[in-house]
Design an enzyme around this catalytic site. Structure first.
Site, PDB file in Angstrom:
ATOM      1  NE  ARG A  91      -3.744   0.213   0.269  1.00  0.00           N
ATOM      2  CZ  ARG A  91      -4.594   0.062  -0.614  1.00  0.00           C
ATOM      3  NH1 ARG A  91      -4.870   0.939  -1.810  1.00  0.00           N
ATOM      4  NH2 ARG A  91      -5.633  -0.771  -0.757  1.00  0.00           N
ATOM      5  NE  ARG A  92       1.369   7.714  -3.642  1.00  0.00           N
ATOM      6  CZ  ARG A  92       0.771   8.461  -4.491  1.00  0.00           C
ATOM      7  NH1 ARG A  92      -0.219   8.351  -4.991  1.00  0.00           N
ATOM      8  NH2 ARG A  92       1.199   9.786  -4.456  1.00  0.00           N
ATOM      9  CD  GLU A 124      -0.398  -4.713  -7.033  1.00  0.00           C
ATOM     10  OE1 GLU A 124       0.404  -3.754  -7.911  1.00  0.00           O
ATOM     11  OE2 GLU A 124       0.174  -4.816  -6.014  1.00  0.00           O
TER      12      GLU A 124
END
Length: 751
Positions: free
Chosen positions: A557-558, A630
């Site tokens: 998670r960014r 993803e």
């Protein structure tokens, strides 16, 4: 008149100057009003220096023969004086240097160095903090001669102590600016090992020191120390730093990796680390003048000796190295102009290199070099376009002279060689037409043309962006782009090309390069070939699975998972795994559909789960979230899925979309930051399929199935995923008569 002096007790009640103050980028920035050791009267270098010397003398006298608390208070006061000096605008550098000289001349520096070997922890810690701030040029020389062993020994013995490591890395940052010999001594004493170990810490100040220290070592260390840096995997450990959210950490990590890449002897190892890929995204999103005043640490710029050491990087053939060096010189030009010290650039011989770069085809480097020259009041030279096919004859003449073949520039003019002709020249043309008779000279010139082809922008003649596809195969192959485009090749024609076309029509003589291009065209190793395998043929599926080119795809998670994701990349890379970690989405925030192909080409899918990592997936039935995309791609392609949980709590299973719900039942690893090595060892066993369900806790690093006496049915999914296929929207499948998403596994995962 005696300047006003405040007592030590009064000074402790006054707020210290902030360590970080963001400001707009004026030519001469004005510091905000602050409170410190001195009152808000008119201040000058002379009044500040006199006042601070009185305070410092009082405290130095308390460093011997006093009780431990008294010594610690004295050390803290000395530290605050030096810190406020450094933070003073305009004359802060001169003030700090004078006070650090005073500390040395009064014997305080020797006491501080001696205290670094103290058995009393508080004295050792406070002394290390003072030493970190006091290592000016002359003080570095003094410490190197009189106490280097003591200081490095302290750093090595306390590398597990994050408070002392924060100071030790700052000390190393300064010592690596001394000389090549000192760099070698510090490395031999274990200093580089301390830095690389500290790269795993999440403390921002420690990371800043590590990045700056490694940049200094790369700049001052020389070729011999560069080889030792590579041997100790420095280029890999720079990745988490260059991947950090803090811009200063990223910057100095990028400076370190580009300086290493400028050394041709180790260039291949640097490129293989993947860290170099992070440089261009940083440069293209920052402005040198704004960056100069974005952080207090850049306020005074770098010393003349430091800038002189950076000059060779400006002449590097690596475009990333050249661009970042030009960026730094543009930043320094603004800082030195505000200090009325522009003459430094002439003293170190930087003007001519900047002019060469300003007129080169490297778009980024030329822009920053031209900016530096403009600030310095120097003439900006003729600028060459990066679109070489559009060059005029005069452009070609200029480039020929620039790369050192000025004796032949008239011949190029005589035969009207423009950009198009230049890119198509052969050795025979050079010999017979340009009259370049010497074979070695022709070889050197063709090497320059090859570099030019790889750096050129072909958008003017490449509408289908064939060059982007060729670049994805390897930057070396982009030297063939123009020949292919001129022969009529575009991306739509790729499936119909033969090796004969590449050799005869496109002029690609090298057989290995033709093979690489043809393999990519035929899609060997891609998922297209895997999808042709019959689901019932397990042997074929096993073979196809093993032939996937990527060992590990890391999904994260960014917002809060990038640091752990980058650490995992380094740990796994050093253990020999090929790792895919997308570096673009961290900056752009956009999902690239090509990522799905990378997921499908991976044997293992490591899912980094940090707090709230799956929150956006809840209710995301349309797959708008890229982590969701993803995960589904990994499930559908049968990847070996391994969740890594870092302070993560699973959401209620039923709240997740049906197409990804089964991921919550996979065995995972609880990440414990203080026991990274143990966690990575457990992960390695997962990747090799060696998970022992009966294994107990390993430093609290455990599988969610570790408390179950028998292998959880869900762990069947950690075999070769392609062995079975199922519709994730329906009921869980049966394997050997057992529901793979059993109640037992569910309670263990969420308990």
């Amino acid at each position: 008149m005696t300047p006003p002096v405040m007592t030590v007790s009064q000074s402790k009640m006054i707020q210290q100057f902030p360590s970080k103050e963001k400001q707009p980028p004026p030519v001469k920035p004005k510091s905000p009003k602050k409170k410190g050791f001195l009152p808000d009267t008119k201040r000058t270098l002379q009044t500040d220096l006199a006042a601070f010397k009185v305070l410092m003398k009082q405290n130095i006298s308390q460093l011997r023969g006093q009780a431990v608390p008294v010594q610690c208070d004295a050390l803290r006061d000395i530290l605050h004086v030096i810190q406020e000096s450094w933070a003073t605008p305009s004359y802060g550098r001169d003030l700090a240097y004078s006070l650090c000289d005073y500390l040395r001349n009064e014997g305080g520096l020797d006491i501080v160095v001696e205290n670094c070997g103290s058995v009393t922890y508080d004295i050792q810690l406070e002394s290390a903090r003072v030493l970190e701030q006091a290592l000016t040029t002359d003080n570095r020389e003094h410490v190197v001669k009189n106490g280097l062993d003591i200081v490095i020994n302290m750093s090595c013995k306390n590398k597990e102590d994050q408070s002392l490591t924060r100071c030790s890395t700052g000390i190393l940052e300064n010592l690596f600016k001394h000389s090549k010999d000192t760099c070698k001594k510090v490395i031999n004493l274990g200093g580089l090992g301390v830095l690389l170990y500290a790269c795993r810490y999440s403390d921002r100040e420690t990371q800043r020191h590590c990045a700056a220290a490694l940049a200094n070592l790369a700049i001052f260390g020389g070729a011999e120390n560069h080889h030792e840096m590579i041997r100790q995997n420095t280029s890999e450990w720079l990745f988490p730093l260059a991947f950090a959210e803090d811009d200063s950490i990223r910057y100095y990590a990028c400076l370190a990796i580009t300086t290493l890449s400028a050394n041709k002897e180790i260039e291949a190892a640097v490129v293989n680390s993947g860290t170099l890929d992070l440089v261009t995204p940083f440069i293209t999103t920052h402005n040198p003048q704004e960056f100069a005043y974005s952080d207090h640490s850049h306020l005074h710029g770098r010393a003349k000796e430091w800038l002189q050491q950076l000059l060779p990087v400006l002449d590097s053939k690596r475009p990333e190295a050249q661009s970042l060096a030009a960026f730094h010189f543009a930043m320094e030009a603004g800082i030195k102009a505000s200090q009325d010290r522009k003459e430094i650039f002439k003293e170190i011989g930087a003007i001519e290199p900047l002019k060469r770069v300003a007129s080169c085809p490297n778009k980024l480097a030329s822009k920053f070099a031209a900016e530096a020259l403009s600030i310095l009041g120097e003439e900006v030279p003729y600028l060459l376009s990066q679109q070489v096919p559009l060059w005029t004859v005069q452009d070609v003449q200029h480039w020929v002279s620039q790369v050192g073949f000025g004796d032949y520039s008239e011949a190029f003019c005589q035969f009207q060689v423009d950009g198009d002709s230049l890119l198509m020249l052969t050795e025979e043309n050079l010999k017979n037409d340009i009259n370049m008779l010497n074979g070695i000279t022709r070889f050197r010139f063709l090497r320059e043309i090859s570099s030019l082809k790889k750096a050129s922008d072909y958008t003017c003649c490449d509408p289908t962006r064939l060059n982007d596809w060729i670049q994805s195969l390897g930057s070396e192959l982009s030297k063939y782009t123009y020949q292919m485009v001129r022969s009529g090749v575009d991306k739509n024609l790729l499936p119909f090309l033969s090796e004969d076309h590449l050799m005869k029509d496109c002029g690609i003589i090298n057989g290995i390069d033709r093979m690489k291009i043809m393999q990519a065209i035929r899609g060997r190793g891609s998922m297209a070939s895997l999808q042709l395998v019959s689901p019932g043929n397990s042997d074929a599926i096993d073979s196809a699975f093993c032939n996937r080119p990527i060992d590990v795809f890391i999904s994260y998670r960014r917002s809060n998972g990038s640091q752990l994701a980058s650490l995992l990349k380094v740990h796994l890379q050093l253990k020999g795994f090929t790792v895919f970690l997308d570096i673009e989405k961290l900056r752009a925030g956009k999902f690239d559909m090509n990522l799905l192909n990378s997921v499908k080409n991976a044997k293992n899918f490591v899912l980094v789960l940090t707090p709230g990592a799956l929150d956006r997936c809840v209710g995301d039935n349309e797959q708008r979230d890229w982590v969701h995309k993803e995960i589904v791609a990994a499930l559908e392609s049968g990847c070996n899925i391994i969740p890594i949980l870092d302070s993560f709590e699973w959401p209620v299973t039923e709240s997740l979309p049906l197409d990804m719900r089964s991921v919550s039942f996979f065995n995972g690893i609880r990440w414990i930051h203080d026991y990274q090595d143990a966690c990575v060892e457990k992960l390695e066993r997962f990747l090799h399929g060696e998970v022992n369900p009966k294994q107990g806790r390993t430093h609290d690093c455990l599988s969610k199935a570790s408390s179950i006496d028998i292998l959880s049915p869900a762990s069947e999914l950690h075999g070769h995923g392609p062995m079975f296929k199922y519709d994730t929207t329906k009921q869980p499948p049966l394997i050997n008569g057992m529901n793979c998403l059993s109640d037992q596994a569910s309670s263990d995962n969420h308990g």
